[in-house]
Structures are given as structure tokens and as C-alpha cells.
Design a protein around this motif. Structure first.
Motif: not given
Length: 160
Positions: A76, A79-81, A83-84
């Protein structure tokens, strides 16, 4: 008759004692849950105010969750990093990290996907080629693993 009354009062006092003990543990657990909710809301407010998720914080959190084998949070977080972040090196690092996690979970085809994604961004990276060669060896794809072992030896010759 009076012995029955004593037994009844003893039974009531025992039930009351057990209910008080149960209420104590429920209140302690409720307090812990409320503290977690409060800490999470404060952390999310701080994160929303700063909106700063640096490489160092990602690596620290990733290594912490990887160390305690909490793979879902590693995935998680990655995946968050992903996208950012718009930095190419960061994307390569994240794809390799995701490939590593999925390899450890024995999700070989998903790991292959992420390793190939990182290889498409950095085709001359020896670490990615080694990971793919090992992955294909574990899967029994001897031709593909031999291709990546040959690519590694070719990279070694060009680097010398």
C-alpha cells in the motif's frame, strides 16, 4: 430457607464482581481504541497540512513494515508513493520493491510484472536483471533465466 438466601446473595455478588471485571476490561479496550482514533486523526491532519512525503520517510516506513513482515502495508505504501512521485529513479526503486515483496509472497507473476516495469525504465540495471533471472529460475523458465544471466554477464563485460 436462609441458606438458600445466602447462596442467592453469594451468586448475585459473584455475578456483580464478574460484570465489574468485564466492564473494566471493556473500558480499557475502549480507551485504547479511542486513543488510536485520536492519534490517527492527528497524524492525518498533519499529513494533510504538510503534504510532504519524502524519500526518507518512504524508505523508513517501508523498511519498518518489511522488517515486521507486514507486506500489505508495504504494498500500500509503495503504491501510494508511486502515485505521488514523478521522479524516474523513485519509480524504479518502487517497482523493484514491489517485485521483491510479491516474490516473498510467492506471487511470481505479479513480481515479474513489477520487475519488467522497472526493467523498462532502466534496462541496464544489474540488480533488476539478477532479480528476473532468479525469478525465472524459480519458475522453471530456463530459457528466460538464461537470457537474463547472459544479459548480466554482458553488463559485467561492458562495465569493466
Amino acid at each position: 430457607m436462609s441458606s438458600y438466601n445466602i447462596l442467592f446473595y453469594l451468586y448475585l455478588s459473584l455475578v456483580l464482581l464478574l460484570l465489574l471485571l468485564f466492564a473494566f476490561f471493556v473500558s480499557v479496550q475502549l480507551k485504547i481504541v479511542l486513543l488510536y482514533v485520536f492519534n490517527f486523526s492527528q497524524a492525518s491532519n498533519v499529513f494533510n497540512q504538510t503534504m510532504n512525503f519524502s524519500d526518507v520517510s518512504y524508505e523508513c516506513l517501508f523498511n519498518f513494515h518489511l522488517h515486521i513482515s507486514d507486506y500489505f502495508l508495504c504494498i500500500s505504501l509503495s503504491e501510494f508513493y508511486l502515485k505521488s512521485s514523478d521522479v524516474l529513479f523513485d519509480k524504479i526503486m518502487i517497482y523493484v520493491s514491489l517485485g521483491l515483496i510479491y516474490s516473498q509472497l510467492s506471487c511470481w507473476h505479479i513480481a515479474e510484472y513489477y520487475y519488467l516495469q522497472s526493467l523498462s525504465l532502466s534496462p541496464r540495471n544489474k540488480q533488476i536483471n539478477v532479480a528476473l533471472a532468479i525469478l525465472y529460475s524459480k519458475l522453471g523458465y530456463t530459457e528466460k533465466s538464461q537470457y537474463f544471466y547472459d544479459a548480466i554477464s554482458l553488463l559485467d563485460r561492458t562495465l569493466d
